[in-house]
Structures are given as structure tokens and as C-alpha cells.
Write an enzyme that holds these catalytic residues in place. Structure first.
Site, PDB file in Angstrom:
ATOM      1  N   ASP A   1      11.845   0.065  -6.486  1.00  0.00           N
ATOM      2  CA  ASP A   1      10.386   0.083  -6.429  1.00  0.00           C
ATOM      3  C   ASP A   1       9.904  -0.809  -7.921  1.00  0.00           C
ATOM      4  O   ASP A   1      10.798  -0.564  -8.707  1.00  0.00           O
ATOM      5  CB  ASP A   1       9.752   1.234  -6.543  1.00  0.00           C
TER       6      ASP A   1
ATOM      7  N   CYS B   1       3.086   1.457   8.250  1.00  0.00           N
ATOM      8  CA  CYS B   1       1.876   2.363   8.685  1.00  0.00           C
ATOM      9  C   CYS B   1       0.635   1.600   8.936  1.00  0.00           C
ATOM     10  O   CYS B   1      -0.461   1.974   8.859  1.00  0.00           O
ATOM     11  CB  CYS B   1       1.772   3.461   7.566  1.00  0.00           C
TER      12      CYS B   1
ATOM     13  N   CYS C   1      11.597  -0.587  -0.424  1.00  0.00           N
ATOM     14  CA  CYS C   1      10.379  -0.325  -0.831  1.00  0.00           C
ATOM     15  C   CYS C   1      10.342   1.239  -0.866  1.00  0.00           C
ATOM     16  O   CYS C   1       9.627   2.011  -0.106  1.00  0.00           O
ATOM     17  CB  CYS C   1       9.420  -1.097  -0.340  1.00  0.00           C
TER      18      CYS C   1
END
Length: 445
Positions: free
Chosen positions: A239, A338, A215
Site C-alpha cells: 500500500d 466493490c 492493494c
């Protein structure tokens, strides 16, 4: 999310735009009060409120107006009135810093405000010593290698350090803006948070390896992988969005990356048995997530996702992680997000490891790293977490998985890279102890 909107905007300087929009949103409540107090919208009836916020933010809180033409002239015409209103606001609230004007619900925590500006040296184009010399010629004071996080917290003015953990990472005070610096515009340095540098660093593929970045956009981790590989080997960067692939191509070209094949395709639709991926031994997987760790700079895409949203994200993350493990030659994978949520991190890793049985195991990533995985299952301490309070970075999670081999049941470990210990993975097999690295590397030669 905000980041996707900005990166898909077609604007040529998306990083600067992202920073400007994010910070304007963070100061939105303050800017609204300034506009009301200075009666700017009443004086300029054709000025849209959202544009007014951006102009006033850049004028009073940013690096100065970068625009030209009538908008710049308009903002400067009202500068004295706006500055006077800002001063009155500070007096009323009994504060001296702009940051202290933020409402409690909008304020960045004290720890987050200390997150420095991290600069990764792009070793495809230059070296750490040359970059240090360049900044010294520009009037910056180099203080050497940091010995503790406290030294990073104390940075101020035009001073910078070499990071205490990562060997090609320079650290500047948090408000340092290098977007117009020649080294950045030429691709010699990459502005990348320290936590975001961990996945490629811990994957540590040997030069010549075949690697998948599953990704990949916008491409900072991909360029980091290329630097670790020294542009020797093959990277497949996936992607699904054509605009993000185009943005990634621009970034990688500027960084001097070669040997990287950009693929506009959903990674879940890639056939692991395709002969072109038969030599893929390393995969970096940083899938879509809630982005909750990014709120440390007020840039979070989703501060409080619903339980349904988290469940949907975690389901996707489990599928894509399991799919990545099905590549036949794979022996090391890094899974990162994240996100701060256990549902997207430890719970995903636990579920996929249970699905694969004894085929894969967790590796103790960075044993000296101070922030470990939550105790969601036995072995979760092998994972690492990052946070503004504990590591002076964005919120982040990293897990390193290796294929199990006969006689290697005990968890292996990836030590910090130092002069004595090369980067993890250099010339080693899964589970190899650090003391054997040099010998194995010599045999490969």
C-alpha cells in the site's frame, strides 16, 4: 473518500468511527428535522451542528452514547425532548420504524437492509466450533448451517448460522454489533462482509505459497490469506499510504499474522523480475475503485461517478491488472472490486485478456454462485457478482485468472468448498479437475 478520511484520522477505533459517521450521514435529513423540532441548537448555542447530529444519532438510533464528559451530559439533558420529537415525526409520516423515516433518495433499499452481519472466524487463533461455543455461552442461539439465503434473511434477535457457502463464516442479524466483543478485540473473529471474503477464498493458495496482496490496506483480505496459508509461506502486502500501512500492521498483528512483509510502495512501481518475487504464484488484486457497491449500507464513497472518473479508474485498473500478470511465476490471480460498474469490472478483464492473448484465461469461479458476470464478452459468465438483492452482501465483482498451459485450453472451475471439495487451489495445478485434487495432494506430501 469517507473511508480514507476515517482510516487516516488517527482515531484508535476506526471501524466504530466509520460506522458511526456513515450512519449519521445516512440519517442526516432526519437528524436535521429532529434538531429543528426540538430546538436543540437554539438551546445549546455553542454546540456545532455536525457534532449535534452525531450525538443525536448515537442517542436515538445507535447503540447509546459511547462518549463521556459534557457532551454525554448535554445530550441526555435533552433526551426527553428529542424522543418526543422523534415520536411526532413517526406519527406524521405514519411509520413505526426509524428506517422508514429516511427520505426516498437516502433510504437503503429493502434488500440492502437485509444484509446480515458476517463474522469470519480467524483460524490463526481459534476454530469455528470454539467460536460457536463462545457465542452460545453469551446467550446466542446457534441454528446450524444455513441451507438457503432465505434462512439468512429470517435471522433475528440473538440467533446465528453458519454460512451456506463459506466454511468459516458465521452469520448474525444485520444490526448485531460485535465491535466490543472480546473475540473481536482479541482478533479471534474478523467483521468482514461475505463478498469481501470471496477473493482470498477463491485464490486459495496452498500453505507454503508466496502470495502478493497488491492493494492490501486495511488488511482484512491479507489476514484471510494468512489464515488460508496457515501462516506458512510468504505474503507481500503493498500500500502506498504510510498511515494505511500502519493501520494494516495493527490489524494483522492483532489477527496473529506472521510471514507477511508490509511494503509501503505503489504496486505499479514494483519490478516483477526482482528475485524476491521469483516464487510468487498467487496475486490478489483489489484495486481502488468507485466503491459504488458499498452504497448498500449508505457507505458508498462515490454513488454516481462521472464518465470521466470511471474512465480514469478503469485505465488505472487495466494498468495494474496487466502489471500483476507480468510476474513470471504467477499462475493464479483474483481481480476484485466493490464496484457495480461494468467499466471497472468485465470491461477491464476483457481488455487485459485481449492484451495478453492466450497467456491467461478466466476460471469459472464458484459455479453454484447465483449471480454471474454481465454478458460483456464471451466467457464473462465465469466471473461472479454479488449484490444485496441476489446474495445478501455488498455489491462486489470477482474474476479468477489462471495462466494457460499446454493441453489446458478449456476453462477450469473452482467449486464451492465443502466436506467433499477442499478449498480451491489446495494441492492442484491450474486447470486440474476437482476429482484429481486428492491424488495430487497425496503426491505433494
Amino acid at each position: 473518500g469517507l473511508k480514507s478520511l476515517v482510516y487516516n484520522s488517527g482515531f484508535p477505533h476506526v471501524r466504530q468511527l466509520y460506522a458511526l459517521v456513515s450512519e449519521t450521514l445516512r440519517y442526516a435529513s432526519v437528524l436535521e428535522k429532529l434538531l429543528d423540532g426540538a430546538a436543540l441548537l437554539q438551546a445549546e448555542k455553542k454546540l456545532a451542528p455536525q457534532l449535534a447530529k452525531v450525538l443525536v444519532y448515537d442517542l436515538l438510533f445507535g447503540k447509546g452514547l459511547k462518549c463521556g464528559g459534557r457532551w454525554k451530559a448535554l445530550a441526555r439533558r435533552h433526551r426527553a425532548r428529542l424522543e418526543a420529537e422523534l415520536a411526532r415525526m413517526k406519527v406524521r409520516q405514519k411509520v413505526s420504524r426509524n428506517e422508514d423515516l429516511l427520505a426516498p433518495e437516502k433510504a437503503v433499499s429493502a434488500a440492502a437492509s437485509l444484509v446480515p452481519r458476517y463474522v469470519r472466524v480467524n483460524t490463526l487463533k481459534t476454530c469455528v466450533d470454539d467460536v460457536i461455543d463462545f457465542f452460545k455461552r453469551q446467550g446466542y442461539a446457534y441454528l446450524g448451517k444455513a441451507a438457503s439465503l432465505e434462512e439468512l434473511k429470517a435471522l433475528s434477535g440473538k440467533k446465528f448460522l453458519l454460512d451456506l457457502h463459506l466454511p468459516e463464516l458465521l452469520v448474525f442479524p444485520s444490526q448485531t454489533d460485535l465491535h466490543d466483543n472480546l473475540l473481536y478485540t482479541s482478533g479471534h473473529i474478523i467483521l468482514q462482509d461475505k463478498a469481501s471474503c470471496l477473493p482470498a477464498f477463491l485464490l486459495g493458495p496452498v500453505a507454503g505459497s508466496h502470495v502478493i496482496d497488491a492493494c492490501a490496506a486495511p488488511g482484512n483480505k491479507t489476514s484471510h490469506l494468512a489464515a488460508i496459508l496457515k501462516n506458512k509461506g510468504q505474503i507481500f502486502a503493498f500500500d502506498v499510504d504510510p498511515k494505511r500501512v500502519a493501520t494494516m500492521n495493527t490489524l494483522l498483528t492483532r489477527a496473529g499474522v506472521t510471514g507477511c512483509q508490509l511494503v509501503q510502495q505503489d504496486f505499479l512501481t514494483v519490478d516483477p523480475r526482482d528475485p524476491k518475487y521469483s516464487r510468487v504464484t498467487h496475486i490478489l488484486l483489489d484495486p481502488s475503485c468507485s466503491g459504488s457497491g458499498m452504497v448498500t449500507r449508505g457507505q458508498g464513497e462515490e454513488v454516481a461517478p462521472s464518465a470521466e472518473r470511471l474512465q480514469a479508474l478503469a485505465g488505472f485498473q487495466r494498468r495494474v491488472l496487466s502489471h500483476a500478470l507480468s510476474f513470471p511465476a504467477l499462475w493464479r490471480l483474483v481481480y476484485s472490486t466493490c464496484s457495480l460498474h461494468q467499466e471497472e469490472n468485465e470491461d477491464v478483464v476483457r481488455a487485459v485478456l485481449q492484451e495478453w492473448g492466450s497467456a491467461f484465461r478466466l476460471v469459472t469461479a464458484f459455479p453454484s454462485w447465483p449471480c454471474r458476470g454481465l454478458a460483456a464478452f464471451s466467457g464473462a459468465e465465469s466471473c461472479l457478482r454479488a449484490s444485496p438483492a441476489d446474495t445478501l452482501t455488498h455489491g462486489f465483482f470477482v474474476a479468477v485468472l489462471e495462466r494457460c498451459r499446454e493441453g489446458a485450453a478449456a476453462p477450469s472451475s473452482l467449486p464451492a468448498a465443502t466436506k467433499e471439495n477442499p478449498q480451491p487451489g489446495e494441492g492442484t495445478e491450474p486447470g486440474a479437475a476437482p476429482k484429481k485434487r486428492k491424488k495430487k495432494k497425496q503426491r505433494v506430501k
